[in-house]
Design a protein around this motif. Sequence first.
Motif, PDB file in Angstrom:
ATOM      1  N   LYS A   1     -27.805  -6.003  -5.900  1.00 40.61           N
ATOM      2  CA  LYS A   1     -27.665  -7.459  -5.950  1.00 40.61           C
ATOM      3  C   LYS A   1     -26.197  -7.805  -6.184  1.00 40.61           C
ATOM      4  N   ILE A   2     -25.722  -8.835  -5.494  1.00 41.08           N
ATOM      5  CA  ILE A   2     -24.349  -9.305  -5.651  1.00 41.08           C
ATOM      6  C   ILE A   2     -24.360 -10.599  -6.465  1.00 41.08           C
ATOM      7  N   SER A   3     -23.534 -10.650  -7.502  1.00 43.43           N
ATOM      8  CA  SER A   3     -23.393 -11.858  -8.317  1.00 43.43           C
ATOM      9  C   SER A   3     -21.911 -12.075  -8.579  1.00 43.43           C
ATOM     10  N   GLY A   4     -21.320 -13.000  -7.811  1.00 42.08           N
ATOM     11  CA  GLY A   4     -19.884 -13.240  -7.941  1.00 42.08           C
ATOM     12  C   GLY A   4     -19.098 -12.019  -7.499  1.00 42.08           C
ATOM     13  N   ASP A   5     -18.213 -11.544  -8.375  1.00 38.80           N
ATOM     14  CA  ASP A   5     -17.419 -10.355  -8.032  1.00 38.80           C
ATOM     15  C   ASP A   5     -18.038  -9.076  -8.582  1.00 38.80           C
ATOM     16  N   LYS A   6     -19.314  -9.177  -9.004  1.00 34.86           N
ATOM     17  CA  LYS A   6     -20.008  -8.021  -9.561  1.00 34.86           C
ATOM     18  C   LYS A   6     -21.193  -7.616  -8.675  1.00 34.86           C
ATOM     19  N   ALA A   7     -21.404  -6.314  -8.563  1.00 35.62           N
ATOM     20  CA  ALA A   7     -22.574  -5.771  -7.850  1.00 35.62           C
ATOM     21  C   ALA A   7     -23.414  -4.984  -8.842  1.00 35.62           C
ATOM     22  N   PHE A   8     -24.744  -5.123  -8.725  1.00 31.33           N
ATOM     23  CA  PHE A   8     -25.654  -4.447  -9.653  1.00 31.33           C
ATOM     24  C   PHE A   8     -26.569  -3.508  -8.865  1.00 31.33           C
ATOM     25  N   TRP A   9     -26.406  -2.212  -9.113  1.00 31.95           N
ATOM     26  CA  TRP A   9     -27.221  -1.186  -8.449  1.00 31.95           C
ATOM     27  C   TRP A   9     -28.416  -0.861  -9.340  1.00 31.95           C
ATOM     28  N   SER A  10     -29.622  -1.189  -8.859  1.00 25.22           N
ATOM     29  CA  SER A  10     -30.842  -0.965  -9.649  1.00 25.22           C
ATOM     30  C   SER A  10     -31.238   0.508  -9.655  1.00 25.22           C
ATOM     31  N   ARG A  11     -31.938   0.930 -10.711  1.00 26.48           N
ATOM     32  CA  ARG A  11     -32.458   2.303 -10.779  1.00 26.48           C
ATOM     33  C   ARG A  11     -33.784   2.428 -10.035  1.00 26.48           C
ATOM     34  N   GLN A  12     -34.264   1.335  -9.444  1.00 24.36           N
ATOM     35  CA  GLN A  12     -35.515   1.344  -8.678  1.00 24.36           C
ATOM     36  C   GLN A  12     -35.216   1.053  -7.212  1.00 24.36           C
ATOM     37  N   TRP A  13     -35.843   1.821  -6.333  1.00 25.84           N
ATOM     38  CA  TRP A  13     -35.691   1.576  -4.900  1.00 25.84           C
ATOM     39  C   TRP A  13     -36.892   2.154  -4.147  1.00 25.84           C
ATOM     40  N   LEU A  14     -36.996   1.779  -2.878  1.00 19.80           N
ATOM     41  CA  LEU A  14     -38.127   2.241  -2.055  1.00 19.80           C
ATOM     42  C   LEU A  14     -37.820   3.591  -1.431  1.00 19.80           C
ATOM     43  N   ALA A  15     -38.791   4.514  -1.483  1.00 17.72           N
ATOM     44  CA  ALA A  15     -38.694   5.815  -0.808  1.00 17.72           C
ATOM     45  C   ALA A  15     -40.045   6.117  -0.193  1.00 17.72           C
ATOM     46  N   ALA A  16     -40.078   6.234   1.127  1.00 17.21           N
ATOM     47  CA  ALA A  16     -41.320   6.487   1.879  1.00 17.21           C
ATOM     48  C   ALA A  16     -42.377   5.430   1.576  1.00 17.21           C
TER      49      ALA A  16
ATOM     50  N   ASN B   1     -40.669  18.503   8.332  1.00 11.93           N
ATOM     51  CA  ASN B   1     -41.431  17.426   8.976  1.00 11.93           C
ATOM     52  C   ASN B   1     -40.752  16.078   8.757  1.00 11.93           C
ATOM     53  N   ASP B   2     -41.119  15.098   9.582  1.00 12.35           N
ATOM     54  CA  ASP B   2     -40.409  13.814   9.566  1.00 12.35           C
ATOM     55  C   ASP B   2     -40.677  13.024   8.293  1.00 12.35           C
ATOM     56  N   TYR B   3     -41.842  13.223   7.662  1.00  8.25           N
ATOM     57  CA  TYR B   3     -42.117  12.506   6.408  1.00  8.25           C
ATOM     58  C   TYR B   3     -41.096  12.901   5.347  1.00  8.25           C
ATOM     59  N   LEU B   4     -40.866  14.210   5.190  1.00  7.26           N
ATOM     60  CA  LEU B   4     -39.909  14.681   4.184  1.00  7.26           C
ATOM     61  C   LEU B   4     -38.488  14.221   4.509  1.00  7.26           C
TER      62      LEU B   4
ATOM     63  N   CYS C   1     -31.194   8.972   8.699  1.00 10.29           N
ATOM     64  CA  CYS C   1     -32.213   9.964   9.083  1.00 10.29           C
ATOM     65  C   CYS C   1     -32.486   9.811  10.570  1.00 10.29           C
ATOM     66  N   ILE C   2     -32.273  10.873  11.335  1.00 12.33           N
ATOM     67  CA  ILE C   2     -32.420  10.776  12.802  1.00 12.33           C
ATOM     68  C   ILE C   2     -33.857  10.498  13.221  1.00 12.33           C
ATOM     69  N   ASP C   3     -34.820  10.904  12.384  1.00 19.71           N
ATOM     70  CA  ASP C   3     -36.233  10.724  12.759  1.00 19.71           C
ATOM     71  C   ASP C   3     -36.680   9.263  12.690  1.00 19.71           C
ATOM     72  N   LYS C   4     -35.842   8.395  12.140  1.00 19.81           N
ATOM     73  CA  LYS C   4     -36.177   6.968  12.090  1.00 19.81           C
ATOM     74  C   LYS C   4     -35.836   6.269  13.405  1.00 19.81           C
ATOM     75  N   HIS C   5     -35.082   6.936  14.270  1.00 14.68           N
ATOM     76  CA  HIS C   5     -34.552   6.280  15.469  1.00 14.68           C
ATOM     77  C   HIS C   5     -34.972   7.002  16.745  1.00 14.68           C
ATOM     78  N   GLU C   6     -35.034   6.258  17.823  1.00 15.96           N
ATOM     79  CA  GLU C   6     -35.423   6.812  19.124  1.00 15.96           C
ATOM     80  C   GLU C   6     -34.322   7.732  19.669  1.00 15.96           C
ATOM     81  N   PRO C   7     -34.706   8.804  20.387  1.00 12.72           N
ATOM     82  CA  PRO C   7     -33.694   9.676  21.016  1.00 12.72           C
ATOM     83  C   PRO C   7     -32.797   8.889  21.973  1.00 12.72           C
ATOM     84  N   ASN C   8     -31.542   9.328  22.070  1.00  7.09           N
ATOM     85  CA  ASN C   8     -30.557   8.736  22.985  1.00  7.09           C
ATOM     86  C   ASN C   8     -30.196   7.277  22.672  1.00  7.09           C
TER      87      ASN C   8
ATOM     88  N   GLU D   1     -34.236   8.509   1.740  1.00 10.72           N
ATOM     89  CA  GLU D   1     -34.354   7.261   0.968  1.00 10.72           C
ATOM     90  C   GLU D   1     -34.363   7.526  -0.535  1.00 10.72           C
ATOM     91  N   TRP D   2     -34.935   8.666  -0.933  1.00 10.43           N
ATOM     92  CA  TRP D   2     -35.071   9.015  -2.347  1.00 10.43           C
ATOM     93  C   TRP D   2     -33.710   9.370  -2.952  1.00 10.43           C
TER      94      TRP D   2
END
Length: 643
Positions: free
Chosen positions: A147-162, A221-224, A245-252, A230-231
Amino acid sequence: MLKLLAKIFGDKSQKDIKLMMPLVEQTKREGESLISITNDELRNKTKEVQQYINDKLKPIDDQIAALHTQIADQPDMDLNNKESVFKQIDKLNLDRNKELEKVLIEVLPRAFAIMRETARRFKENESLEVTTTEYDIRFSAKNQNIKISGDKAFWSRQWLAAGNLITWDMVHYDVQIIGGITLHEGKVSEMATGEGKTLVATFPAFLNALAKRGVHIVTVNDYLAKRDSEWMGPLFQFHGLTIDCIDKHEPNSQERRNAYLADITYGTNNEFGFDYLRDNMAREPQELVQRGHHYAMVDEVDSVLIDEARTPLIISGPVPRGDEHEFYDLKPRISKLVEAQKKLVNQYLNDAKKLLADDNDKDGGLALFRAHRAIPKYKPLIKLLSEMGMKNVLQKTENFYLQDNKKMMPEADKPLYFVIDEKDNSVDLTEKGIDLITGEGEDPKFFIMPEIGVELTKIEKDLSISVDDRLKKKEDLIREYTTKSQRIHSVNQLLKAYTLFEKDTEYIIVDGKVKIVDEQTGRVMEGRRYSDGLHQAIEAKENVKVEDATQTYATITLQNYFRMYHKLAGMTGTAVTEAGELWDIYKLDVVTIPTNKPMTRKDMDDLVYKTVREKFNAVVEEIVTLTQAGRPVLVGTTSVEIS
């Protein structure tokens, strides 16, 4: 004896770890000096390390840049001179890689300490406050954990993984520093299950990513691949590194090209290999997606680099007139041929049992050998060979007929309709077999190839006919040769389909399609087809639609692909058993990393039996004992067939 020698001289892994301990202690001391600094100062430490690496390599980089400028400024340069300049560039790049490894070892303790301190701060704080940078602003637009608040950024210890919200709660143990050093040095780190291989990889990934040459983290495997990117991602992203992660995107696609441009790229072994093949088929430089092969870390390294390494990755496409085939027409003949051979094999098996029971090893061995040459995967034969002593009789007989360049082999094969060589994966029709499948009133040479060299010479020497007639005869002969060649190839592939490939073992039928089953894992290999018409032959055998024939455009084995990397490392829970092969093929050393806490599980010694039957009987007895005691049992085997 081995345990006694290990006590006297010391275990190899213990010696390797002893050499690493100065770096471990240095990392811990560096870590203590980082505890009191601010988050902004911690991020600046990363920039300092990066700048140090760039400064050390600047002299070589300047030389390489000057040579590239020389080529660009002289478009009409002589080809030999240009080749000479490129050779200089290649040599300088090799020198740069060597110099880079020296510099990375210098900065390793500080880089590892930065990564460990970052993990500690994420664990002990709800969010990390830093002065906002351009990178933070761009990153916050796509990710909710900043989250950005003014000239400060706050990196949370929680995030989405899989798809799951995770709360960061891990800090690297001391033994994981050893694992990280092992991986950075281009070795295999053997760590017990649950000891945190994914977290260990963040150490060398962060360090090597600072060199801006690309780090590839390879999973099975692509799940891992998606989950791990993300983890672990925010640990790297906090310091301004890019992750994808290349497995998130289409070839070429441009997105996949950008994934390879990231500092750290996650992906599956097959996708890395197929991208390499597609790059080799590209027509323009801008179509390429990969940017080089500098450093790769392979998860489950024994599975990827040993078990699956020789399986080729293949990109195939249609062939002209690929929908034309004779499989349906030839199928009744082959079915008749296989049934006749099975009757013959049953007779040989009965003869072998009687003769061997009367201690007539010579004739009994010959009958057994003929049955094996006829249909080696025939279940009654496999059952007989599992009995004590039978394999020895077969081996002795085989050795007798293999001597003197297989001089006696035609005598053994004469009564058979066709002969299968399991080692070469080949099938050959005998004269008896050709007679059986050639219909009444048909050309007796319907399945016999013409001696094209001899016949062409005869036509050439026949001066009784005109030049035009000779030319027409040659064309007819070549046409006949091509037709019969394709017919005999189709017969051989059908024979393989009937005798070497079994439904629900090598393949399954799903929605009217033949799908290959991986021999090692038992998983269905989506999109894979057997080459050279074999898949079509199996489709004809199973009465499903025969798809059009394909041809190979590009192919590579994982073994050859991963040997292209400047530095290769791996991690797994079981590497010591494969240590010999890993060293012979990839020059990869194996180091066993100690567990963080003393191991309480008791690992029993291996039990070795004389025969497979004795082994399986012992396994069954052990399973019965354990299940009666109310304990669940998981039985692991080396292939689907054994399961």
